[in-house]
Enzyme design. Structure first.
Site, PDB file in Angstrom:
ATOM      1  N   LYS A 126       8.585  76.591  24.687  1.00 22.66           N
ATOM      2  CA  LYS A 126       9.562  77.445  25.367  1.00 22.66           C
ATOM      3  C   LYS A 126      10.350  78.210  24.310  1.00 22.66           C
ATOM      4  O   LYS A 126      10.512  77.734  23.182  1.00 22.66           O
ATOM      5  CB  LYS A 126      10.525  76.585  26.196  1.00 22.66           C
ATOM      6  CG  LYS A 126       9.881  75.979  27.412  1.00 22.66           C
ATOM      7  CD  LYS A 126      10.948  75.600  28.417  1.00 22.66           C
ATOM      8  CE  LYS A 126      10.344  74.780  29.533  1.00 22.66           C
ATOM      9  NZ  LYS A 126      11.231  73.695  29.932  1.00 22.66           N
ATOM     10  N   HIS A 129      16.237  79.899  22.574  1.00 23.88           N
ATOM     11  CA  HIS A 129      17.097  80.958  23.116  1.00 23.88           C
ATOM     12  C   HIS A 129      18.442  81.015  22.395  1.00 23.88           C
ATOM     13  O   HIS A 129      18.729  80.232  21.489  1.00 23.88           O
ATOM     14  CB  HIS A 129      17.233  80.829  24.634  1.00 23.88           C
ATOM     15  CG  HIS A 129      17.761  79.510  25.102  1.00 23.88           C
ATOM     16  ND1 HIS A 129      19.034  79.087  24.818  1.00 23.88           N
ATOM     17  CD2 HIS A 129      17.172  78.519  25.826  1.00 23.88           C
ATOM     18  CE1 HIS A 129      19.221  77.896  25.362  1.00 23.88           C
ATOM     19  NE2 HIS A 129      18.101  77.522  25.969  1.00 23.88           N
ATOM     20  N   HIS A 132      20.409  77.958  21.921  1.00 25.97           N
ATOM     21  CA  HIS A 132      19.931  77.099  20.833  1.00 25.97           C
ATOM     22  C   HIS A 132      20.468  77.580  19.481  1.00 25.97           C
ATOM     23  O   HIS A 132      20.716  76.783  18.589  1.00 25.97           O
ATOM     24  CB  HIS A 132      18.397  77.059  20.800  1.00 25.97           C
ATOM     25  CG  HIS A 132      17.795  76.316  21.954  1.00 25.97           C
ATOM     26  ND1 HIS A 132      16.854  76.863  22.781  1.00 25.97           N
ATOM     27  CD2 HIS A 132      18.021  75.072  22.432  1.00 25.97           C
ATOM     28  CE1 HIS A 132      16.518  75.989  23.719  1.00 25.97           C
ATOM     29  NE2 HIS A 132      17.222  74.890  23.526  1.00 25.97           N
TER      30      HIS A 132
HETATM   31  N1  ARG Z   1      16.216  70.160  24.672  1.00 26.56           N
HETATM   32  C1  ARG Z   1      17.478  70.317  25.336  1.00 26.56           C
HETATM   33  C2  ARG Z   1      17.705  71.775  25.697  1.00 26.56           C
HETATM   34  O1  ARG Z   1      17.089  72.646  25.152  1.00 26.56           O
HETATM   35  C3  ARG Z   1      18.649  69.859  24.501  1.00 26.56           C
HETATM   36  C4  ARG Z   1      18.619  68.408  24.094  1.00 26.56           C
HETATM   37  C5  ARG Z   1      19.961  67.905  23.688  1.00 26.56           C
HETATM   38  N2  ARG Z   1      19.935  66.545  23.208  1.00 26.56           N
HETATM   39  C6  ARG Z   1      19.799  65.464  23.951  1.00 26.56           C
HETATM   40  N3  ARG Z   1      19.767  64.295  23.349  1.00 26.56           N
HETATM   41  N4  ARG Z   1      19.699  65.524  25.252  1.00 26.56           N
HETATM   42  O2  ARG Z   1      18.541  72.071  26.520  1.00 26.56           O
END
Ligand code: ARG
Length: 569
Positions: A126, A129, A132
């Site tokens: 993905k 973005h 991030h």
């Molecule tokens: N992958 C998730 C996202 O892009 C964020 C993860 C954050 N960390 C966690 N331990 N949940 O939104």
């Protein structure tokens, strides 16, 4: 350095017999030094001492014994006592500390404390973005600042590399993979494959069944499915790495969700034993209504073995055991507020020591918007962050070409300035506020921007270049530094360590960003009002040294935020 605030509370303690630690918390630091450096409001004491604040203030003023070398003047205004620090003493303190301490502001308050920072954490296949980008920058700044204060910091990239969507992606790849060349822009193409297979799934139950089958195979280590999954990972991480290289981001561990897939059974077992796991519409959930959370936390669904929340719970167990953390902080957008409230609540049922459950903290940030128009609509509905960064570097280059056409190594300076602008923009205001990604505004050398800080730093460098060496401390006449403009700077520099402590107290890097802007502005004012390179050696030495001090703090501060400094621009 002398703790002036502490000196004041100790002196007040002797007059009114209230513990100086408590008094310390009453003392205020006025924004503007004109009305004193510290103010002690007597209103809180009025009830306790059964006297009016004005009378208390008058009594303290009369009886207090202060060392004139530290506090040179006190004044009573209304119910306040205002304290003025001795200008020469604070100047000397700051100058001595700056000249003797390479790592000005560094401390050991965090000694033997472990901090896990979970940040960046994009999702495989993905797009990375703009949100991030923000977690990467905020997490990186917090990482540096905790470390500078002596904490043992563990930076984790919790990649989204697991979940039933990978079954779909595998099935999609089987069906349409040969139509795509994944050597270029692989994420866009994987996203496209994902979109197509999803459409197919909603039309054809049989396809959906195949996707589920693929995910099961992946879970059980099937060679072909694992190979594909690894391919998606490698391609995606390769793309993410380009962004990290531009930003200078590093992680101690890349431990994605898949790492916890075989560790969720234990979570489920523990929860089962607490008797809190309930059946609901084919899923197992933990009801959280008694903790004021209306939405139950789903632990597993009948058709999926593990889910996002369960893997996060397994990660908490793992991190507690592996890193023995004092704090474990998660930097994500506020869209995940509910998720973290839920898992932090469920974590209390895992039988962990309270130290760990109390140490969990969600560091939420607001949305980032692109200014409407060209950028937001390019390439469909998302913008590639790598392009955005490179565009900013290009714009920085144009400005530099224009301002300083003969500059050496323009490419590199443009990169430092462009990336510095983006990083600062992400940290400029309180993290929870929504933000606009506006390249022109963030590159404004006169605005409250990264390039403004870099420009001010370069100015300090060129002053020092003119005199060829930094004056020796014994050649500095402190009296020269008692004017208003020098004192503004000195008092800001004095506060630096306190600012860093405030940052980690609130997990709010913008406190440092604001501070650095204040420091740069104070220097610009000083620069305009006080001639630095003058014939009088006394004046010159002191002012050049102060210039050097500003440069040093700007550089340390910016570096902590993740911003590099050019020597010329
Ligand atoms: N992958 C998730 C996202 O892009 C964020 C993860 C954050 N960390 C966690 N331990 N949940 O939104």
């Amino acid at each position: 350095m002398i703790d002036f605030k502490n000196e004041i509370s100790k002196a007040i303690e002797k007059v009114i017999n209230i513990d100086s630690k408590t008094l310390n918390t009453y003392i205020e630091v006025p924004k503007d030094f004109e009305n004193g450096d510290y103010a002690f409001p007597c209103f809180k004491l009025a009830k306790e001492l059964k006297k009016s604040p004005q009378i208390i203030a008058g009594e303290i003023q009369e009886k207090i014994e202060l060392d004139k070398k530290n506090i040179e003047k006190i004044e009573v205004v209304g119910g306040y006592i205002n304290f003025y620090i001795n200008k020469e003493t604070i100047a000397k303190e700051v100058i001595d500390e700056i000249s003797s301490n390479e790592n000005y502001g560094h401390s050991n308050v965090g000694k033997n404390k472990n901090i896990v920072i979970d940040y960046s954490s994009p999702n495989i296949a993905k797009p990375f973005h703009i949100g991030h980008l923000k977690t990467t920058v905020i997490g990186g700044a917090l990482y540096n600042i905790y470390k500078y204060l002596g904490y043992n910091v563990i930076g984790v990239n919790h990649l989204g590399d697991y979940g039933t969507q990978f079954g779909k992606l595998i099935e999609g790849y089987k069906l349409f993979g040969n139509e795509y060349d994944l050597t270029e822009n692989p994420i866009d193409k994987l996203a496209d494959i994902y979109k197509r297979i999803n459409e197919l799934c909603s039309e054809d139950e049989k396809v959906l069944e195949n996707c589920r089958e693929d995910f099961k195979l992946l879970e059980h280590g099937d060679e072909y499915c694992t190979k594909l999954w690894k391919k998606f990972n490698d391609l995606s991480i390769g793309e993410f790495q380009k962004i990290y290289d531009l930003l200078g981001s590093k992680f101690d561990f890349w431990l994605g969700e898949s790492f916890y897939a075989d560790k969720t059974d234990e979570v489920i077992k523990i929860l089962e034993n607490t008797g809190k796991l309930q059946e609901s519409e084919g899923a197992k959930i933990v009801d959280l209504s008694s903790s004021g959370i209306d939405t139950p936390c789903i632990i597993y669904k009948s058709n999926e073995s593990t889910i996002y929340a369960t893997r996060d719970l397994a990660a908490i167990l793992y991190r507690a055991r592996t890193y023995d953390f004092d704090k474990c902080i998660y930097v994500t957008s506020y869209e995940q507020n509910l998720h973290f409230r839920q898992i932090f609540e469920v974590a209390k049922l895992l039988g962990l020591d309270e130290k760990y459950t109390n140490g969990l903290e969600h560091v939420a940030y607001g949305m980032v918007r692109l200014p409407s128009g060209k950028m937001s609509t390019r390439q469909g509905n998302f913008v590639k962050i790598e392009d955005l960064l490179n565009d900013t570097i290009k714009e920085a280059k144009k400005i530099i070409e224009d301002k300083n056409p003969n500059l050496e190594d323009k490419e590199n300076v443009a990169k430092i300035v462009g990336i510095g602008a983006v990083i600062f923009n992400n940290l400029a205001t309180s993290r929870i506020k929504d933000e606009i990604f506006d390249i022109d505004a963030m590159l404004n050398f006169q605005g409250e921007t990264g390039p403004y800080l870099q420009y001010t730093y370069v100015r300090t460098k060129s002053v020092i270049e003119k005199v060829s060496s930094i004056p020796k401390i014994e050649d500095i006449n402190i009296e020269v530094l008692t004017d208003k403009y020098s004192q503004n700077i000195i008092k800001l520099i004095y506060k630096f360590e306190d600012i860093l402590n405030q940052v980690i107290d609130k997990n709010e890097p913008s406190i440092l960003s604001r501070y650095l802007i204040d420091l740069a502005k104070a220097y610009s004012l000083f620069y305009n009002e006080n001639k630095i390179i003058v014939d009088d050696e006394n004046i010159k030495n002191a002012r050049v040294f102060l210039t050097y001090a500003v440069g040093k703090v700007l550089k340390i501060g910016c570096n902590l935020l993740g911003i590099n400094m050019p020597n010329k621009m």
